[in-house]
Motif scaffolding. Structure first.
Motif, PDB file in Angstrom:
ATOM      1  N   MET A 255       5.325  20.477  25.671  1.00 32.71           N
ATOM      2  CA  MET A 255       4.425  21.155  25.323  1.00 32.71           C
ATOM      3  C   MET A 255       4.379  21.556  23.733  1.00 32.71           C
ATOM      4  O   MET A 255       3.496  21.403  22.936  1.00 32.71           O
ATOM      5  N   ASP A 256       5.795  21.753  23.404  1.00 27.68           N
ATOM      6  CA  ASP A 256       6.092  22.356  21.804  1.00 27.68           C
ATOM      7  C   ASP A 256       5.650  20.861  21.071  1.00 27.68           C
ATOM      8  O   ASP A 256       4.998  20.948  20.027  1.00 27.68           O
ATOM      9  N   MET A 257       5.986  19.701  21.554  1.00 26.13           N
ATOM     10  CA  MET A 257       5.887  18.728  20.700  1.00 26.13           C
ATOM     11  C   MET A 257       4.334  18.208  20.731  1.00 26.13           C
ATOM     12  O   MET A 257       3.857  17.743  19.779  1.00 26.13           O
ATOM     13  N   ALA A 258       3.766  18.135  21.893  1.00 21.97           N
ATOM     14  CA  ALA A 258       2.304  18.005  21.894  1.00 21.97           C
ATOM     15  C   ALA A 258       1.473  18.830  20.952  1.00 21.97           C
ATOM     16  O   ALA A 258       0.277  18.479  20.496  1.00 21.97           O
ATOM     17  N   GLN A 259       1.943  20.175  20.750  1.00 24.75           N
ATOM     18  CA  GLN A 259       1.118  20.958  20.044  1.00 24.75           C
ATOM     19  C   GLN A 259       1.262  20.932  18.585  1.00 24.75           C
ATOM     20  O   GLN A 259       0.494  21.153  17.840  1.00 24.75           O
ATOM     21  N   GLN A 260       2.408  20.246  18.064  1.00 21.78           N
ATOM     22  CA  GLN A 260       2.741  20.056  16.563  1.00 21.78           C
ATOM     23  C   GLN A 260       1.735  19.050  16.146  1.00 21.78           C
ATOM     24  O   GLN A 260       1.471  18.054  16.679  1.00 21.78           O
ATOM     25  N   GLN A 261       1.156  19.480  15.039  1.00 17.32           N
ATOM     26  CA  GLN A 261       0.204  18.516  14.300  1.00 17.32           C
ATOM     27  C   GLN A 261       0.970  17.369  13.870  1.00 17.32           C
ATOM     28  O   GLN A 261       1.904  17.302  13.090  1.00 17.32           O
ATOM     29  N   LYS A 262       0.471  16.123  14.080  1.00 22.24           N
ATOM     30  CA  LYS A 262       0.889  15.006  13.373  1.00 22.24           C
ATOM     31  C   LYS A 262       0.480  14.555  12.043  1.00 22.24           C
ATOM     32  O   LYS A 262      -0.611  14.739  11.557  1.00 22.24           O
ATOM     33  N   LYS A 263       1.566  14.137  11.233  1.00 26.18           N
ATOM     34  CA  LYS A 263       1.086  14.037   9.727  1.00 26.18           C
ATOM     35  C   LYS A 263       0.528  12.411   9.843  1.00 26.18           C
ATOM     36  O   LYS A 263       0.809  11.594  10.459  1.00 26.18           O
ATOM     37  N   ILE A 264      -0.433  12.536   8.713  1.00 31.13           N
ATOM     38  CA  ILE A 264      -0.965  11.073   8.454  1.00 31.13           C
ATOM     39  C   ILE A 264      -0.402  10.098   7.391  1.00 31.13           C
ATOM     40  O   ILE A 264      -0.707   8.985   7.787  1.00 31.13           O
ATOM     41  N   THR A 265       0.507  10.729   6.962  1.00 32.51           N
ATOM     42  CA  THR A 265       1.344   9.787   5.802  1.00 32.51           C
ATOM     43  C   THR A 265       1.979   8.710   6.435  1.00 32.51           C
ATOM     44  O   THR A 265       2.046   7.592   5.573  1.00 32.51           O
ATOM     45  N   PRO A 266       2.523   8.698   7.449  1.00 33.01           N
ATOM     46  CA  PRO A 266       3.043   7.350   7.984  1.00 33.01           C
ATOM     47  C   PRO A 266       2.261   6.209   8.001  1.00 33.01           C
ATOM     48  O   PRO A 266       2.567   5.077   8.226  1.00 33.01           O
ATOM     49  N   LEU A 267       0.970   6.617   8.359  1.00 27.49           N
ATOM     50  CA  LEU A 267      -0.062   5.478   8.338  1.00 27.49           C
ATOM     51  C   LEU A 267      -0.350   4.777   7.100  1.00 27.49           C
ATOM     52  O   LEU A 267      -1.066   3.736   6.961  1.00 27.49           O
ATOM     53  N   PHE A 268       0.117   5.222   5.850  1.00 26.18           N
ATOM     54  CA  PHE A 268      -0.122   4.724   4.607  1.00 26.18           C
ATOM     55  C   PHE A 268       1.184   4.226   4.062  1.00 26.18           C
ATOM     56  O   PHE A 268       2.375   4.743   4.297  1.00 26.18           O
ATOM     57  N   ARG A 269       1.059   2.960   3.236  1.00 28.05           N
ATOM     58  CA  ARG A 269       2.351   2.645   2.724  1.00 28.05           C
ATOM     59  C   ARG A 269       1.888   2.848   0.989  1.00 28.05           C
ATOM     60  O   ARG A 269       0.604   2.639   0.538  1.00 28.05           O
ATOM     61  N   PRO A 270       3.136   3.055   0.118  1.00 28.15           N
ATOM     62  CA  PRO A 270       2.441   3.223  -1.182  1.00 28.15           C
ATOM     63  C   PRO A 270       1.858   1.914  -1.860  1.00 28.15           C
ATOM     64  O   PRO A 270       2.237   0.575  -1.481  1.00 28.15           O
ATOM     65  N   LEU A 271       1.069   2.230  -3.026  1.00 27.66           N
ATOM     66  CA  LEU A 271       0.307   0.976  -3.469  1.00 27.66           C
ATOM     67  C   LEU A 271       1.290   0.734  -4.749  1.00 27.66           C
ATOM     68  O   LEU A 271       1.887   1.325  -5.421  1.00 27.66           O
ATOM     69  N   SER A 272       1.338  -0.720  -4.769  1.00 26.88           N
ATOM     70  CA  SER A 272       1.975  -1.344  -5.916  1.00 26.88           C
ATOM     71  C   SER A 272       1.322  -1.548  -7.070  1.00 26.88           C
ATOM     72  O   SER A 272       0.071  -1.939  -6.934  1.00 26.88           O
ATOM     73  N   PRO A 273       1.631  -1.433  -8.197  1.00 27.81           N
ATOM     74  CA  PRO A 273       0.709  -1.698  -9.492  1.00 27.81           C
ATOM     75  C   PRO A 273       0.045  -3.226  -9.150  1.00 27.81           C
ATOM     76  O   PRO A 273       0.813  -4.159  -9.001  1.00 27.81           O
ATOM     77  N   LEU A 274      -1.050  -3.320  -9.953  1.00 29.52           N
ATOM     78  CA  LEU A 274      -1.638  -4.832 -10.023  1.00 29.52           C
ATOM     79  C   LEU A 274      -0.807  -5.780 -10.443  1.00 29.52           C
ATOM     80  O   LEU A 274      -0.373  -5.513 -11.660  1.00 29.52           O
ATOM     81  N   GLY A 275      -0.713  -6.967 -10.110  1.00 30.97           N
ATOM     82  CA  GLY A 275      -0.129  -7.958 -10.482  1.00 30.97           C
ATOM     83  C   GLY A 275       1.670  -7.990 -10.238  1.00 30.97           C
ATOM     84  O   GLY A 275       2.157  -8.840 -10.314  1.00 30.97           O
ATOM     85  N   GLU A 276       2.001  -6.846  -9.697  1.00 30.31           N
ATOM     86  CA  GLU A 276       3.513  -6.940  -9.329  1.00 30.31           C
ATOM     87  C   GLU A 276       3.523  -7.073  -7.970  1.00 30.31           C
ATOM     88  O   GLU A 276       2.665  -6.940  -7.216  1.00 30.31           O
ATOM     89  N   THR A 277       4.692  -7.999  -7.709  1.00 34.29           N
ATOM     90  CA  THR A 277       4.825  -8.229  -6.059  1.00 34.29           C
ATOM     91  C   THR A 277       6.076  -7.515  -5.785  1.00 34.29           C
ATOM     92  O   THR A 277       7.014  -7.284  -6.501  1.00 34.29           O
ATOM     93  N   ALA A 278       6.210  -7.192  -4.563  1.00 30.80           N
ATOM     94  CA  ALA A 278       7.301  -6.357  -3.938  1.00 30.80           C
ATOM     95  C   ALA A 278       8.510  -7.180  -4.126  1.00 30.80           C
ATOM     96  O   ALA A 278       8.387  -8.187  -3.708  1.00 30.80           O
ATOM     97  N   PRO A 279       9.779  -6.736  -4.504  1.00 33.80           N
ATOM     98  CA  PRO A 279      11.071  -7.698  -4.397  1.00 33.80           C
ATOM     99  C   PRO A 279      11.337  -7.788  -2.964  1.00 33.80           C
ATOM    100  O   PRO A 279      11.099  -6.999  -2.106  1.00 33.80           O
ATOM    101  N   THR A 280      11.635  -9.142  -2.853  1.00 27.40           N
ATOM    102  CA  THR A 280      12.185  -9.642  -1.564  1.00 27.40           C
ATOM    103  C   THR A 280      13.553  -9.711  -1.682  1.00 27.40           C
ATOM    104  O   THR A 280      14.356  -9.771  -2.486  1.00 27.40           O
ATOM    105  N   SER A 281      14.247  -9.274  -0.187  1.00 24.76           N
ATOM    106  CA  SER A 281      15.587  -9.434  -0.286  1.00 24.76           C
ATOM    107  C   SER A 281      16.047 -10.660   0.622  1.00 24.76           C
ATOM    108  O   SER A 281      15.545 -11.124   1.217  1.00 24.76           O
TER     109      SER A 281
END
Length: 98
Positions: free
Chosen positions: A72-98
């Motif tokens: 019940m405690d877990m269900a009552q806690q409000q979920k954050k929306i931030t995990p649904l988003f990923r940071p934007l990379s500047p235009l023209g740059e590609t993310a480094p690959t490993s």
């Protein structure tokens, strides 16, 4: 059939009692009582083995309510929306690959 009808009529005539509801505050209070009982067993019983058996039995008996309170405690806690988003990379740059 007649008896069932009588019981149904009697049930309708009885005043409605308050509906029971298991809420987070009620569960917390119940768990406080369990904790108090276990502490009392450990504090007052000179036989440590017996008091530990009582503590284990109380904790086992209350585990269903403890789990329910956690859910019940877990269900009552409000979920954050931030995990649904990923940071934007500047235009023209590609993310480094490993």
């Amino acid at each position: 059939m007649v008896e069932m009808a009588k019981k149904h009529e009697e049930a309708k005539d009885k005043p409605q009692t308050a509906r029971k509801e298991l809420t987070i505050p009620k569960l917390r209070k119940f768990m406080q009582h369990v904790t108090s009982a276990t502490q009392s067993a450990l504090q007052y019983d000179p036989d440590i083995e017996r008091s530990m058996q009582v503590v284990e039995a109380l904790n086992r008996a209350a585990s269903t309510y403890s789990q329910l309170l956690d859910q019940m405690d877990m269900a009552q806690q409000q979920k954050k929306i931030t995990p649904l988003f990923r940071p934007l990379s500047p235009l023209g740059e590609t993310a480094p690959t490993s």
